[in-house]
Scaffold this motif. Structure first.
Motif, short mmCIF file in Angstrom:
data_model
loop_
_atom_site.label_atom_id
_atom_site.label_comp_id
_atom_site.label_asym_id
_atom_site.label_seq_id
_atom_site.Cartn_x
_atom_site.Cartn_y
_atom_site.Cartn_z
N SER A 206 55.33 51.89 1.08
CA SER A 206 56.22 53.05 1.05
C SER A 206 56.45 53.61 2.46
N THR A 207 55.38 53.57 3.28
CA THR A 207 55.51 54.04 4.66
C THR A 207 56.50 53.17 5.43
N VAL A 208 56.40 51.84 5.23
CA VAL A 208 57.33 50.91 5.88
C VAL A 208 58.76 51.14 5.36
N PHE A 209 58.90 51.28 4.04
CA PHE A 209 60.21 51.53 3.44
C PHE A 209 60.84 52.80 4.01
N GLY A 210 59.99 53.81 4.24
CA GLY A 210 60.46 55.09 4.76
C GLY A 210 61.08 55.01 6.14
N TRP A 211 60.75 53.97 6.89
CA TRP A 211 61.37 53.79 8.22
C TRP A 211 62.88 53.54 8.11
N PHE A 212 63.27 52.88 7.01
CA PHE A 212 64.68 52.48 6.87
C PHE A 212 65.60 53.64 6.50
N ASN A 213 65.02 54.73 5.95
CA ASN A 213 65.91 55.87 5.64
C ASN A 213 65.47 57.14 6.36
N GLY A 214 64.64 56.97 7.39
CA GLY A 214 64.33 58.09 8.27
C GLY A 214 63.25 59.04 7.79
N VAL A 215 62.57 58.72 6.66
CA VAL A 215 61.51 59.60 6.16
C VAL A 215 60.22 59.41 6.96
N THR A 216 59.91 58.16 7.30
CA THR A 216 58.73 57.88 8.12
C THR A 216 59.11 58.08 9.59
N PRO A 217 58.39 58.96 10.30
CA PRO A 217 58.74 59.20 11.71
C PRO A 217 58.40 58.01 12.59
N ALA A 218 59.02 57.95 13.75
CA ALA A 218 58.75 56.86 14.69
C ALA A 218 57.37 57.02 15.32
N PHE A 219 56.82 55.91 15.79
CA PHE A 219 55.52 55.96 16.48
C PHE A 219 55.61 56.84 17.72
N ASN A 220 54.60 57.67 17.89
CA ASN A 220 54.51 58.47 19.11
C ASN A 220 53.13 58.20 19.74
N GLY A 221 52.88 56.90 19.97
CA GLY A 221 51.55 56.50 20.44
C GLY A 221 50.65 56.17 19.26
#
Length: 437
Positions: A206-221
């Protein structure tokens, strides 16, 4: 001796029909479903004027202490951390509402923990837990399942606020709701196929899926070193002198009351899910589990966080097969490591852990089959307890209403002698709880 042999001797894995791999997966799953507290707790307590970064460290250290105490004292797979609801009571009711300093509020938490340690080494607290009738134990367990699922649906934004009807349906085709819906179906399929670690895999997917619609934030380190200077802002900052003020007695009793029955309800609910409740309806080693909980609260206050309590999310690890304290040790290690991986943990959105909570709630609902459906004096109190928890957003309220209804229904249907005397006492206490709350 091998490590596995040492772990076997310490946690009695074979006796509990489990193994190291199962316990590790269970530990990861429990941690993933409750890791949100690492960020939510500092956010709430910072509203009370406490430094966010200091509470971040205190929250983690309180969880490590409490969970490790539970693992080693009781050998149960229950994880502990700063309690939701209790932290809101601390920040919004006591500090902001009553004007008590956060240092004095920490002093109150410390005194509460000391009182609980005393009660836990005497038979009082265990007697209270074991006096709960089986119907109420089932109602509490099922109610916690409904409550967990409701929290999951809220975190997913599948259930949202509606001024006309209190709750309503969110937009399922975008944002968090879409991520959670994907996770729910994905995790449900894995769980139905009995895939080990289904809940954990669901959270990660679900965390990976969330990257595709902007729910999971980008890596910040990935790694960030904790600073002792941050922790010093809350470490040992409690004001016990102010907490001992006569005017604080009501606040201390409120914390005692809410914590005792939140903890009792969670222990009973998750223990029933794990199959620990014996044929007499009692929880073996209840006093040890309650002592660990009290140690977590006392230590948490010294570290600089609100009441540390047993977490309902422990049921997610139990659902993955966790049956011993080794699950808790894994949770403790992961909490400690999270001190150094703050940026990495921060990317897991609430929508990704929501499906795990909903599925755990589904599994806890199966406890309802233990009720005697031919005896309405058993069904009604159990139902009141279970429905009140999600609808009043409080485990304590559900327990309180159940304890009031149970003895009254029994007494006025000629079954009063079947009720433990302590249940009558607690019923009266809970009436006063609502009168003066």
């Amino acid at each position: 001796m091998s490590n596995n042999g040492s772990l076997e001797n310490l946690f009695k894995l074979q006796e509990n029909n489990t193994d190291v791999k199962t316990e590790v997966i269970a530990g990861f799953t429990t941690f993933m479903t409750m890791a949100y507290i690492i960020f939510v707790n500092p956010t709430i307590l910072s509203d009370a004027g406490m430094p966010f970064d200091g509470v971040f460290i205190a929250t983690i250290m309180g969880a490590v202490l409490g969970t490790m105490a539970m693992a080693l004292l009781s050998n149960y797979p229950f994880a502990l951390a700063s309690g939701m609801g209790l932290n809101a009571f601390f920040a919004y009711s006591v500090v902001i509402g009553m004007g008590v300093s956060w240092q004095a509020a920490l002093g109150i938490i410390f005194l509460e923990g000391v009182i609980f340690i005393i009660l836990s080494v005497t038979p009082v607290r265990e007697m209270i837990v074991n006096s709960i009738p089986m119907a109420l134990k089932t109602g509490i367990s099922t109610g916690i399942g409904l409550f967990i699922a409701f929290i999951g649906l809220q975190n997913a934004e599948i259930v949202v606020n509606n001024d006309a009807t209190l709750v309503g349906m969110g937009n399922l085709l975008e944002g968090s709701a879409l991520v959670a819906l994907f996770g729910l179906i994905f995790t449900g399929i894995l769980h139905a196929k009995k895939v080990k670690g289904a809940l954990l895999w669901g959270i990660l997917a679900s965390t990976v899926f969330g990257w595709f619609n902007g729910v999971t934030p980008a890596f910040n380190g990935v790694v960030a070193m904790p600073k002792m200077s941050d922790w010093s802002g809350v470490l040992f900052q409690l004001d016990i002198g102010a907490a001992l003020n006569v005017g604080m007695i009501g606040v201390i009793l409120s914390f005692l009351f809410v914590d005792m029955f939140d903890t009792a309800g969670t222990l009973v609910g998750v223990s029933q899910q794990a199959g620990y409740i014996d044929e007499n309806g009692d929880l073996p080693k209840a006093s040890r589990a309650l002592l660990a909980d009290a140690i977590g609260t006392t230590g948490g206050a010294l570290f600089g966080t609100s009441t540390v309590t047993t977490y309902v999310e422990s049921a997610s690890g139990v659902a993955e097969g966790g049956r011993t304290g080794l699950t808790g040790v894994v949770v403790s290690i992961l909490f400690f490591l999270s001190l150094f991986f703050k940026p990495l943990i921060a990317i897991v959105p609430g929508a990704a852990t929501a499906p795990a909570l909903i599925i755990v709630g589904t599994m806890m609902m199966t406890n309802i089959t233990a009720l005697d459906w031919d005896d309405f004096t058993e069904i009604l109190p159990a139902f009141i307890a279970m429905i009140a928890m999600p609808l009043t957003y409080s485990i304590s309220n559900g327990i309180a209403l159940g304890f009031i209804v149970y003895p009254l229904v029994k007494l006025f249907t000629g079954k009063g002698k079947d009720v433990h005397w302590l249940v009558y006492v607690l019923g009266v206490v809970f009436v006063f709880y609502f009168v003066f709350h």
